[in-house]
Design a protein around this motif. Structure first.
Motif, short mmCIF file in Angstrom:
data_model
loop_
_atom_site.label_atom_id
_atom_site.label_comp_id
_atom_site.label_asym_id
_atom_site.label_seq_id
_atom_site.Cartn_x
_atom_site.Cartn_y
_atom_site.Cartn_z
N GLU A 145 1.11 -0.90 0.09
CA GLU A 145 -0.16 0.01 0.29
C GLU A 145 1.01 1.04 0.08
O GLU A 145 0.88 2.38 -0.33
CB GLU A 145 -0.61 -0.65 0.84
N ARG A 146 2.18 1.11 0.44
CA ARG A 146 3.18 2.12 0.92
C ARG A 146 3.66 2.42 -0.26
O ARG A 146 3.51 3.22 -1.01
CB ARG A 146 4.26 2.30 1.33
N GLU A 147 4.32 1.36 -1.20
CA GLU A 147 4.33 1.27 -2.61
C GLU A 147 3.79 1.87 -3.30
O GLU A 147 4.19 3.21 -4.13
CB GLU A 147 5.08 0.22 -2.89
N ARG A 148 2.56 1.92 -3.73
CA ARG A 148 1.41 2.52 -4.44
C ARG A 148 0.77 4.08 -4.06
O ARG A 148 0.91 4.58 -5.38
CB ARG A 148 0.37 1.68 -4.89
N ALA A 149 1.09 3.96 -2.88
CA ALA A 149 1.27 5.51 -3.02
C ALA A 149 2.21 6.51 -3.06
O ALA A 149 1.76 7.70 -3.20
CB ALA A 149 0.40 5.71 -1.22
N TYR A 150 3.61 6.22 -2.81
CA TYR A 150 4.71 6.28 -3.50
C TYR A 150 4.57 6.71 -4.50
O TYR A 150 5.09 8.13 -5.82
CB TYR A 150 5.51 5.59 -2.96
N ASP A 151 3.44 5.24 -5.04
CA ASP A 151 4.13 5.45 -7.06
C ASP A 151 3.21 7.09 -7.16
O ASP A 151 3.06 7.55 -8.54
CB ASP A 151 3.51 4.64 -7.63
N LYS A 152 1.87 6.94 -6.99
CA LYS A 152 0.44 7.76 -7.08
C LYS A 152 0.98 8.88 -6.88
O LYS A 152 1.02 9.87 -8.18
CB LYS A 152 -0.32 7.20 -6.58
N LYS A 153 1.87 9.16 -6.01
CA LYS A 153 2.34 10.52 -5.91
C LYS A 153 3.40 11.07 -7.36
O LYS A 153 3.29 11.94 -7.90
CB LYS A 153 3.16 10.67 -4.75
N LEU A 154 4.56 10.22 -6.69
CA LEU A 154 5.34 10.20 -7.99
C LEU A 154 4.79 10.84 -9.70
O LEU A 154 4.89 11.37 -10.93
CB LEU A 154 6.59 9.31 -8.71
N LYS A 155 3.67 9.76 -10.09
CA LYS A 155 3.11 9.66 -11.59
C LYS A 155 2.02 10.71 -11.28
O LYS A 155 2.18 11.81 -12.82
CB LYS A 155 2.28 8.50 -11.27
N GLY A 156 1.42 11.81 -10.38
CA GLY A 156 0.30 12.61 -9.98
C GLY A 156 1.05 14.12 -10.17
O GLY A 156 0.29 14.66 -11.29
N LEU A 157 3.23 13.88 -10.89
CA LEU A 157 3.58 15.04 -11.13
C LEU A 157 3.77 15.50 -11.82
O LEU A 157 3.97 16.21 -13.05
CB LEU A 157 4.75 15.23 -10.20
N GLY A 158 3.29 13.93 -13.34
CA GLY A 158 3.23 14.82 -14.38
C GLY A 158 4.59 14.63 -14.99
O GLY A 158 5.43 13.35 -14.18
N LYS A 159 5.22 14.91 -15.96
CA LYS A 159 6.48 14.68 -16.37
C LYS A 159 7.77 15.64 -15.91
O LYS A 159 7.50 16.72 -15.15
CB LYS A 159 6.22 15.27 -18.23
N VAL A 160 8.56 14.96 -15.14
CA VAL A 160 9.37 15.56 -14.22
C VAL A 160 11.00 15.21 -14.58
O VAL A 160 10.91 14.35 -16.00
CB VAL A 160 9.65 15.33 -13.20
N THR A 161 11.70 15.76 -14.25
CA THR A 161 12.78 16.10 -14.23
C THR A 161 13.42 15.22 -13.18
O THR A 161 13.67 16.76 -12.87
CB THR A 161 13.77 17.06 -15.25
N PHE A 162 14.44 14.73 -13.16
CA PHE A 162 15.14 14.25 -11.59
C PHE A 162 16.64 14.78 -11.67
O PHE A 162 17.46 14.97 -12.82
CB PHE A 162 15.34 12.64 -11.57
N ASP A 163 16.30 16.29 -10.68
CA ASP A 163 18.07 16.72 -11.13
C ASP A 163 18.17 17.82 -9.53
O ASP A 163 17.01 17.56 -9.13
CB ASP A 163 17.75 17.62 -12.40
N ARG A 164 18.78 18.42 -9.60
CA ARG A 164 19.05 18.84 -8.38
C ARG A 164 18.27 20.21 -8.42
O ARG A 164 17.05 20.69 -8.90
CB ARG A 164 20.53 19.60 -8.32
N ILE A 165 17.63 20.08 -6.41
CA ILE A 165 17.08 21.24 -6.93
C ILE A 165 17.70 22.21 -5.40
O ILE A 165 18.51 21.63 -4.90
CB ILE A 165 16.02 20.82 -5.60
N GLU A 166 16.75 23.55 -5.57
CA GLU A 166 17.87 24.36 -4.43
C GLU A 166 16.30 24.86 -3.65
O GLU A 166 15.47 25.57 -3.96
CB GLU A 166 18.89 25.91 -5.43
N VAL A 167 16.47 24.97 -2.31
CA VAL A 167 15.31 25.26 -1.27
C VAL A 167 14.87 25.37 -0.07
O VAL A 167 16.49 25.60 0.01
CB VAL A 167 14.38 23.60 -1.36
N GLU A 168 14.15 26.01 0.02
CA GLU A 168 14.17 26.81 1.54
C GLU A 168 13.75 25.80 3.01
O GLU A 168 13.01 24.36 2.25
CB GLU A 168 13.07 27.88 1.53
N PRO A 169 14.38 25.71 4.32
CA PRO A 169 14.12 25.19 5.05
C PRO A 169 12.52 25.19 5.40
O PRO A 169 12.22 26.20 4.90
CB PRO A 169 14.91 25.41 6.15
N PHE A 170 11.67 24.36 5.92
CA PHE A 170 10.50 24.22 6.09
C PHE A 170 10.25 23.17 7.16
O PHE A 170 10.22 22.29 6.99
CB PHE A 170 9.85 24.32 4.82
#
Length: 190
Positions: free
Chosen positions: A119-144
């Motif tokens: 169930e966890r794997e399905r949820a993980y995959d669903k969140k990833l697919k829900g992003l649409g087309k993505v590029t896996f690369d470096r991000i620069e973000v603020e702490p939160f």
């Protein structure tokens, strides 16, 4: 609690996470180009307002950019609970705008039931697919940090506890990724 204590607690649940099939590796420094830490007292060693995370094959394998320019971090935080039990596993998708400002946290709680791994794997995959087309690369973000399920989730800033200590940003709950200056390096410890 010191970073070292939190790190030891996080390693204690590494087997549980590995069994979930959502973690590729744990317990080692993940390095790219060998960034050198800044000297104590230098400006780049202070409290971070933004920091980098390099894409890799371990904890940062699902980070990058969406087609509309947002940045994302899909991850599996955890709470170790106590010796009597109560540990919990989560699937979290953190979203940031193109400039790295935090937008949203979409978090699912799967408790400590090892039988819910599929169930966890399905949820993980669903969140990833829900992003649409993505590029896996470096991000620069603020702490939160956000409060969910009675605990704090996010990329949390921890200030030095002594003159010999440094600033950290840790992935919480679970303290499973720990970033330190230089903040543009993108490397982390697990």
């Amino acid at each position: 609690m010191s970073h070292g204590t939190r790190l030891r607690a996080a390693l204690a649940v590494a087997a549980l996470l590995a069994a979930s099939g959502l973690v590729a590796g744990c317990g080692a420094a993940v390095s790219g180009d060998g960034c050198a830490p800044p000297r104590q007292g230098s400006a780049s060693a202070g409290r971070p307002t933004r920091f980098a995370i390099n894409h890799d094959a371990f904890q940062a394998r699902h980070i990058g950019h969406t087609a509309d320019g947002r940045q994302f971090f899909l991850t599996t935080p955890f709470d170790t609970g106590t010796e009597e039990g109560g540990g919990r596993l989560f699937v979290a998708l953190y979203l940031f705008d193109a400039a790295g400002r935090f937008l949203d946290a979409r978090i699912d709680d799967f408790g400590d039931d090892a039988g819910r791994a599929a169930e966890r794997e399905r949820a993980y995959d669903k969140k990833l697919k829900g992003l649409g087309k993505v590029t896996f690369d470096r991000i620069e973000v603020e702490p939160f940090g956000v409060e969910r399920f009675g605990m704090t989730f996010g990329l949390i800033v921890s200030e030095p506890e002594s003159d010999d200590d440094i600033w950290w940003v840790t992935a919480e709950p679970g303290d499973y990724m720990a970033f330190s200056a230089p903040w543009d390096c993108g490397e982390y410890d697990t």
